[in-house]
Scaffold this motif. Structure first.
Motif, short mmCIF file in Angstrom:
data_model
loop_
_atom_site.label_atom_id
_atom_site.label_comp_id
_atom_site.label_asym_id
_atom_site.label_seq_id
_atom_site.Cartn_x
_atom_site.Cartn_y
_atom_site.Cartn_z
N LYS A 260 9.66 12.69 -12.79
CA LYS A 260 10.12 11.46 -12.08
C LYS A 260 11.05 10.54 -12.72
O LYS A 260 11.97 9.94 -12.23
N LEU A 261 10.83 10.26 -14.14
CA LEU A 261 11.85 9.53 -14.78
C LEU A 261 13.17 10.04 -15.19
O LEU A 261 14.13 9.28 -15.02
N ALA A 262 13.49 11.32 -15.21
CA ALA A 262 14.57 11.96 -15.34
C ALA A 262 15.50 11.67 -14.02
O ALA A 262 16.67 11.86 -14.39
N ALA A 269 13.43 9.83 -20.27
CA ALA A 269 12.62 10.90 -19.88
C ALA A 269 12.62 11.82 -21.17
O ALA A 269 11.48 12.39 -21.33
N GLU A 270 13.73 12.09 -21.96
CA GLU A 270 13.67 12.88 -23.09
C GLU A 270 12.75 12.37 -24.27
O GLU A 270 11.84 12.98 -24.99
N GLN A 271 12.80 10.99 -24.39
CA GLN A 271 12.12 10.23 -25.28
C GLN A 271 10.68 10.19 -25.19
O GLN A 271 9.80 10.53 -25.72
N LYS A 337 17.44 11.90 -30.37
CA LYS A 337 17.52 12.50 -31.63
C LYS A 337 16.26 12.23 -32.66
O LYS A 337 15.92 12.94 -33.25
N THR A 338 16.30 10.78 -32.85
CA THR A 338 15.44 10.32 -33.60
C THR A 338 13.83 10.67 -33.25
O THR A 338 13.12 11.14 -33.96
N THR A 339 13.57 10.62 -32.13
CA THR A 339 12.26 11.11 -31.35
C THR A 339 12.05 12.35 -31.61
O THR A 339 11.04 12.79 -31.98
N ARG A 340 12.96 13.17 -31.38
CA ARG A 340 12.81 14.43 -31.45
C ARG A 340 12.66 15.20 -32.83
O ARG A 340 11.85 16.03 -33.28
N ALA A 341 13.35 14.41 -33.77
CA ALA A 341 13.37 14.84 -35.22
C ALA A 341 11.85 14.52 -35.55
O ALA A 341 11.12 15.53 -36.46
#
Length: 469
Positions: A260-262, A269-271, A337-341
């Protein structure tokens, strides 16, 4: 994909005994069991076979995810599926709880109790060579109980590996089956069917789900496999499919919110996805996981992260597109990238913390400490996010209550005229109800008068209407 294997070493001996007993069953016109066979119903004669002569099916989807729990034993299973070591491993896995292989599955214990009390009710299914197509778990339970024989229907002589998988799947998806596939094994079964070239709509129909649900589960399965790969440490520790067994609803809900957010904000959405995946790793409840919105990391987590959890500074970078010389696009934003890390570090810590003998004690202890530190930090962030969500809920609830009240007043106005025309209006009761409404509005006006220093038109009307002359 399923491992391809041939005839068991005792296949000819088993086939001879099966043929002999089938002839007797046909002559006596004995019991039969009906299965879905190549698109039609087929009635199979039922015979009795010694449990020790039959082979557990290495392809069975009931324990596909669990097979990788012990890589060395799984390697033997893939290379020598009919060996005693491989068959013993399958027997062990059939006893296990899908989400915790260190425990015996309560359903397995219940099956043993039933077999011990009332005997075998439903026959299993075997191939002519003695491979268990249906009834693997029943055969394991009968062996553990010391019962020598199992009743089984026998598939035709030209049965192929594809036929065996199709029959197993059709039997499993019948509603009268007692012990269903676990969630992860169901996802694997779906992917295997699609890998064989079947259409999504056909597979969805076989699994009694909508095509949209199948696509949702495929997204979840891809996310799980990606998370497993991201969890791999330099020393070889890695998460397993079974580690995600109990998170079905969390991951399905994540798919809904992500999709929905994407549509409007891919980075947001990725975060959201990364923060929620981190909370799944930390084993938060579903109601808590949904508190992580797109800004969860930047708003509640970032400033509270201890040094050992704080990701290195991230920057967006240009990425060239293969085949298009001179064309480049920006990869993920620094925030994503920070959230993914952070999620990567938690995935790897979780893999190391449960690696057991694969890593030295110090490494396991360090990883376990990192998980506990993360849980403490996330607890504080979740508390703040929950308080904010509750505040927003209350802010929305107040005007919604008034809107509901207005709907009731409108309905009252419509019914007033009808009651008056039919001379059914109780004027005294109506007057009393208006006084009750006035008292309620007066209480509301007092609260509004204390709150608004510069009232708008609506609040001004409320104050004027309830002011005593």
């Amino acid at each position: 994909m399923a491992v391809k294997f041939g005839v068991p070493p005792e296949g000819e001996k088993i086939r001879s005994l099966v043929d002999e007993r089938l002839k007797q069953a046909m002559a006596e016109d004995g019991a039969k069991i009906t299965v879905e066979w190549r698109g039609e119903q087929k009635h199979l004669h039922v015979i009795s076979m010694p449990v020790d002569m039959l082979y557990f099916n290495p392809d069975t989807h009931r324990i596909r995810a669990q097979r990788t729990l012990q890589p060395e034993r799984n390697r033997v299973l893939e290379e020598e599926p009919w060996s005693e070591a491989a068959q013993t491993y399958l027997h062990d896995l059939l006893r296990c709880r899908p989400s915790n292989p260190n425990q015996t599955d309560p359903d397995y214990t219940a099956l043993q109790d039933e077999l011990d009390d009332v005997g075998q009710r439903e026959p299993g299914i075997i191939s002519r060579d003695g491979i268990l197509v249906d009834g693997n778990t029943r055969c394991a339970a009968l062996k553990d109980l010391g019962i020598r024989d199992i009743r089984v229907g026998v598939l035709p002589a030209d049965t192929s590996r594809r036929d065996i998988n199709s029959v197993e799947l059709a039997l499993q998806l019948r509603r009268d089956k007692r012990r269903e596939y676990s969630y992860i094994n169901r996802l694997i079964a779906i992917e295997d069917e699609l890998a064989d070239g079947r259409r999504e709509e056909d597979v969805a129909r076989d699994f009694n789900i909508k095509r949209t649900t199948l696509q949702q589960d495929r997204w979840v399965y891809e996310l799980i496999n990606s998370a497993i790969e991201r969890s791999r440490t330099t020393k070889g520790a890695v998460l397993r499919l079974v580690d995600f067994e109990d998170h079905q609803e969390k991951l399905r809900e994540l798919h809904r919110d992500y999709t929905k957010l994407a549509k409007t904000d891919r980075d947001a959405a990725e975060q959201l996805k990364e923060s929620r995946l981190a909370m799944v790793v930390l084993n938060y409840a579903k109601t808590t996981v949904r508190l992580a919105e797109a800004d969860f990391h930047s708003r509640y987590l970032e400033e509270r992260l201890p040094p050992e959890l704080r990701p290195a500074a991230q920057e967006s970078a240009a990425v060239s597109i293969p085949g298009l010389a001179g064309v480049a696009i920006q990869d993920a934003t620094a925030a994503v990238k920070t959230t993914r890390a952070l999620t990567d570090s938690l995935l790897q810590a979780k893999a190391a913390a449960q690696a057991g003998d694969m890593l030295d004690t110090a490494a396991v202890t360090q990883a376990d400490g990192l998980i506990k530190s993360a849980r403490k930090t996330f607890d504080a962030a979740v508390k703040l996010a929950g308080a904010n969500a509750e505040l927003q809920k209350r802010q929305v609830a107040v005007p919604e209550r008034l809107t509901d009240a207005a709907d009731y007043v409108n309905q009252c106005a419509a019914e007033f005229a009808e009651a008056k025309a039919k001379r059914a209006l109780d004027e005294d009761a109506f007057d009393d109800a208006l006084l009750t409404l006035k008292a309620s509005l007066t209480r509301l006006a007092k609260q509004a008068g204390r709150t608004f220093s510069s009232p708008g038109n609506g609040v001004a009307w409320l104050l004027d209407s309830t002011r005593e002359n």
